[in-house]
Design a protein around this motif. Structure first.
Motif, short mmCIF file in Angstrom:
data_model
loop_
_atom_site.label_atom_id
_atom_site.label_comp_id
_atom_site.label_asym_id
_atom_site.label_seq_id
_atom_site.Cartn_x
_atom_site.Cartn_y
_atom_site.Cartn_z
N ASP A 1 0.85 -1.19 0.00
CA ASP A 1 0.00 0.00 0.00
C ASP A 1 0.89 1.25 0.00
OD1 ASP A 1 -2.93 1.03 1.90
OD2 ASP A 1 -1.55 2.19 0.64
N PRO A 2 0.90 2.02 -1.09
CA PRO A 2 1.82 3.17 -1.17
C PRO A 2 1.66 4.16 -0.01
CG PRO A 2 0.76 2.78 -3.29
CD PRO A 2 0.07 1.90 -2.29
N SER A 3 0.44 4.24 0.55
CA SER A 3 0.22 5.22 1.64
C SER A 3 0.94 4.77 2.92
CB SER A 3 -1.28 5.38 1.91
OG SER A 3 -1.79 4.17 2.44
N PHE A 4 1.37 3.51 2.95
CA PHE A 4 2.13 3.03 4.13
C PHE A 4 3.62 3.41 4.01
CE2 PHE A 4 -1.62 1.39 5.35
CZ PHE A 4 -1.84 0.03 5.45
N VAL A 5 4.05 3.79 2.81
CA VAL A 5 5.49 4.02 2.59
C VAL A 5 5.95 5.29 3.31
CG1 VAL A 5 7.23 4.53 0.82
CG2 VAL A 5 5.52 2.73 0.41
N SER A 6 5.11 6.35 3.28
CA SER A 6 5.53 7.63 3.86
C SER A 6 4.32 8.51 4.14
CB SER A 6 6.47 8.35 2.88
OG SER A 6 6.73 9.67 3.31
N ARG A 7 4.52 9.48 5.09
CA ARG A 7 3.44 10.48 5.32
C ARG A 7 3.58 11.63 4.32
NH1 ARG A 7 4.64 11.98 11.43
NH2 ARG A 7 6.73 11.68 10.58
N ALA B 1 9.42 4.59 5.05
CA ALA B 1 10.66 5.02 4.36
C ALA B 1 11.14 6.33 4.99
CB ALA B 1 10.39 5.18 2.87
N LEU B 2 11.93 6.24 6.04
CA LEU B 2 12.35 7.44 6.81
C LEU B 2 13.23 8.36 5.96
CD1 LEU B 2 13.13 5.73 10.24
CD2 LEU B 2 11.07 6.99 9.57
N HIS B 3 13.89 7.82 4.94
CA HIS B 3 14.71 8.63 4.04
C HIS B 3 13.86 9.33 2.99
CE1 HIS B 3 14.05 4.62 2.51
NE2 HIS B 3 14.49 4.93 1.30
N LYS B 4 12.54 9.05 3.06
CA LYS B 4 11.59 9.72 2.14
C LYS B 4 10.34 10.13 2.91
CE LYS B 4 13.24 7.48 -2.06
NZ LYS B 4 13.55 8.71 -2.79
N GLU B 5 10.58 10.60 4.13
CA GLU B 5 9.45 10.95 5.01
C GLU B 5 9.24 12.46 5.00
OE1 GLU B 5 6.50 9.12 7.45
OE2 GLU B 5 7.43 11.06 7.75
N LEU B 6 8.54 12.99 6.01
CA LEU B 6 8.36 14.45 6.11
C LEU B 6 9.74 15.09 6.26
CD1 LEU B 6 5.24 14.62 8.47
CD2 LEU B 6 5.34 14.76 5.96
N PRO B 7 9.93 16.31 5.76
CA PRO B 7 11.26 16.92 5.73
C PRO B 7 12.01 16.88 7.05
CG PRO B 7 9.70 18.27 4.53
CD PRO B 7 8.90 17.17 5.14
N GLU B 8 11.29 17.15 8.17
CA GLU B 8 12.01 17.18 9.46
C GLU B 8 12.55 15.81 9.83
OE1 GLU B 8 8.89 17.97 9.03
OE2 GLU B 8 7.55 17.05 10.51
N VAL B 9 11.85 14.73 9.41
CA VAL B 9 12.34 13.38 9.71
C VAL B 9 13.54 13.05 8.83
CG1 VAL B 9 11.77 10.92 9.54
CG2 VAL B 9 10.12 12.52 10.55
N THR B 10 13.37 13.23 7.52
CA THR B 10 14.43 12.85 6.59
C THR B 10 15.70 13.65 6.81
OG1 THR B 10 12.80 12.08 4.99
CG2 THR B 10 14.98 12.64 4.12
N SER B 11 15.55 14.96 7.11
CA SER B 11 16.77 15.75 7.33
C SER B 11 17.46 15.30 8.61
CB SER B 11 16.45 17.25 7.38
OG SER B 11 15.46 17.47 8.35
N SER B 12 16.67 14.93 9.62
CA SER B 12 17.28 14.42 10.86
C SER B 12 18.01 13.10 10.60
CB SER B 12 16.19 14.22 11.93
OG SER B 12 16.69 13.44 12.99
#
Ligand SMILES: O=C1N[C@]2(CO1)C[C@H](C(=O)N1CCC(COc3ccc(F)cc3Cl)CC1)C2
Length: 320
Positions: free
Chosen positions: A197-203, A287-298
């Protein structure tokens, strides 16, 4: 022995791959492999490989391992961060994925992914014999990475795992699906268990859109036989953990519905590595490397400082 060209991709230049006048091997997208960097795996399949080189001379290698149904070009952002640290980054599309040969998302033994990883590792070790090597795996690629390091512990200076597949998640591998997969594998191995389910991959809606519209991503259903191999992988990973000694940096989101965060807790509690860190991201998806900006940048910052500290490099290594 096929020659490895300067990219570490082995070409079959010295063995006549095709008699005069026949067509060259084409990627699933119809591109001749003579135009793509690749190596030939033990089953004679063309494995598309990718190299991101730093401007200066590299001080370490990073081997990126992608997950189920996706492909290595989805790691361009992470690779750019790493080449800026003077890493030479390399990766490939697993058999049956992306621009590599093989029936889509089909494998009869999970170890084939590990075998092909080790072949690429050995190609790169030959090209860059004196550089430390790190590995970064995501999801199913995390399980492949763990099993690769387990087979070659002395080859790696560290392992980074982004929401690795250690335990199947009760959402995507419901106990019914697990039971059905094992039973059906004998009678209907190609039956579909349903697609990711693509919606499970990232917010991050943009990332979900990118995933959904990416022609190199496989959006078909997961075969029963593939699900069974994933279950094999999780049991092989669990057996490998107690002997694991390589430094590990782990990331997991609390709302991950594709790979259970409990798997990362089990891993961090079980491995014998002296250096082991688990960073948990509240509310984050898979996919934390493709998540909301604050997550991925962290996540990218944590990776940078962890690697700098491992290489005794400049930057934010906090020596107290
Ligand atoms: O950015 C990204 N991440 C991706 C896609 O795009 C997620 C995908 C990936 O590797 N997994 C997500 C699905 C999960 C299913 O697991 C199972 C299913 C049936 C079964 F019987 C046993 C298992 Cl374990 C495996 C791991 C890579």
């Amino acid at each position: 022995e096929a020659l490895a060209d300067k990219h570490g991709a082995s070409t079959a230049g010295d063995t006549p791959m095709m008699p005069e006048g026949s067509t060259p091997a084409l990627s699933p997208q119809g591109v001749p492999y003579t135009e793509l960097s690749h190596y030939i795996n033990a089953d004679g399949q063309h494995i598309f490989s990718r190299y991101w080189k730093p401007s200066g001379s590299p001080r370490a290698l990073m081997f990126i391992v992608h997950g189920a149904g996706e492909h290595c070009c989805r790691y361009d952002d992470l690779a750019q961060i790493l080449t800026a640290l003077n890493f030479l980054v390399f990766s490939h599309d697993h058999v049956g994925h992306g621009q590599s040969e093989g029936e889509r998302m089909t494998i009869h033994d999970f170890h084939i992914f590990v075998r092909d990883n080790i072949q690429h590792l050995d190609l790169m070790k030959k090209q860059y014999p004196d550089l430390p090597i790190f590995m970064c795996g995501h999801s199913m690629g995390g399980a492949i990475a763990i099993l690769t390091v387990d087979e070659r512990p002395d080859d790696f200076s560290g392992l980074i795992l982004i929401s690795p597949l250690v335990l199947p998640s009760p959402q995507s591998a419901t106990s019914f699906k697990v039971f059905a997969a094992k039973l059906l594998n004998y009678v209907l191995p190609n039956l579909s268990l349903g697609s990711i389910d693509p919606s499970f991959v990232s917010r991050n809606k943009k990332e979900v859109e990118a995933y959904t519209t990416d022609p190199l991503v496989y959006h078909g259903g997961m075969k029963v036989s593939f699900g069974v191999q994933l279950l094999n992988a999780t049991s092989r990973v669990e057996k490998a953990l107690p002997l694991f000694k390589v430094p590990v940096l782990l990331f997991h989101g609390t709302l991950d519905k594709l790979c259970d965060i409990r798997g990362s807790h089990v891993m961090i509690d079980t491995i014998q590595s002296e250096e082991k860190t688990l960073k948990v991201y509240e509310g984050a998806f898979h996919a934390l490397h493709k998540e909301l900006p604050e997550v991925t940048s962290s996540v990218f910052q944590e990776i940078e400082s962890w690697l700098q500290q491992k290489l005794g490099g400049t930057g934010s290594s906090n020596i107290v």
